[in-house]
Write an enzyme that holds these catalytic residues in place. Structure first.
Site, mmCIF file in Angstrom:
data_model
loop_
_atom_site.group_PDB
_atom_site.id
_atom_site.type_symbol
_atom_site.label_atom_id
_atom_site.label_comp_id
_atom_site.label_asym_id
_atom_site.label_seq_id
_atom_site.Cartn_x
_atom_site.Cartn_y
_atom_site.Cartn_z
ATOM 1 N N ASP A 59 0.851 -1.308 -0.064
ATOM 2 C CA ASP A 59 -0.081 -0.055 -0.078
ATOM 3 C C ASP A 59 0.955 1.180 -0.125
ATOM 4 O O ASP A 59 1.947 1.073 0.328
ATOM 5 C CB ASP A 59 -0.889 -0.133 1.233
ATOM 6 C CG ASP A 59 -2.074 1.048 1.247
ATOM 7 O OD1 ASP A 59 -2.235 1.316 0.052
ATOM 8 O OD2 ASP A 59 -2.285 1.509 2.327
ATOM 9 N N ASP A 106 -0.266 5.404 0.868
ATOM 10 C CA ASP A 106 -0.374 6.107 1.853
ATOM 11 C C ASP A 106 -0.582 5.445 3.258
ATOM 12 O O ASP A 106 -1.252 4.663 3.472
ATOM 13 C CB ASP A 106 -1.831 6.894 1.677
ATOM 14 C CG ASP A 106 -1.891 7.708 0.413
ATOM 15 O OD1 ASP A 106 -1.408 8.753 0.521
ATOM 16 O OD2 ASP A 106 -2.158 7.275 -0.661
#
Length: 182
Positions: free
Chosen positions: A12, A14
């Protein structure tokens, strides 16, 4: 070398690779100023991050995690947020300590790497370039690359297909598996 029973690592963006709250908060507050509304604290904006940029705009405009702004207000807010975020994306974002080293270790260990995020592609690619991480990834799956966003499995399956690995041969890394960030 990192020992994992996998061939690929899907990561991922953020909140996992980067702290992007400063950029997102600046764009949100510029949007709110355009709409004649009060600015929010970075902590409030951080609490609204998750499930992509459009959801962030709805949450900010309504002040609720499950809020949905009316179509006209959302359209104005989205246009403003995207305009400001194009300008601010990656300017204050910080790569978390140890990220580059971990990515290097994965690469040298023979793992295929994918960045899988709900952030729109136009922001994802520029951001990875600006912070010097784009070269680590074999592929990037952004929030608008599949019909469904995370936590739906479609983005993970799309990354596995692009990497030519079975889903069983991939691991997913994100800051909190129960939460889906921007």
């Amino acid at each position: 070398m990192i020992a994992l029973p996998a061939r690929a690592v899907l990561i991922d963006l953020d909140g996992t690779l980067l702290d992007t709250v400063p950029d997102l908060a600046a764009a949100v507050n510029a949007m709110l100023a355009d709409l004649g509304r009060e600015a929010l604290t970075s902590a409030t904006v951080a609490a609204y991050i998750g499930k992509g940029a459009d959801v962030l705009v709805h949450r900010v405009l309504t002040g609720a995690l499950d809020g949905r702004a009316d179509e006209a207000t959302f359209a104005r807010g989205k246009e403003s947020f995207y305009r400001h975020y194009r300008r601010l994306n990656g300017h204050a974002a910080l790569v978390f300590p140890g990220v580059a080293s971990a990515l290097s270790s994965f690469r040298s260990g023979g793992f295929r790497l994918a960045c899988v995020t709900n952030k729109p592609r136009e922001f994802t690619v520029d951001l990875l370039d600006r912070v010097g991480l784009s070269g680590y990834f074999d592929t990037v799956i952004s929030g608008d690359d599949t019909v469904e966003k995370k936590p739906h499995g479609a983005p993970v399956l799309a990354a596995c297909a692009r990497l030519d690995v079975a889903a069983a041969d991939a691991v997913v890394a994100q800051n909190d598996p129960g939460e889906d960030n921007e």
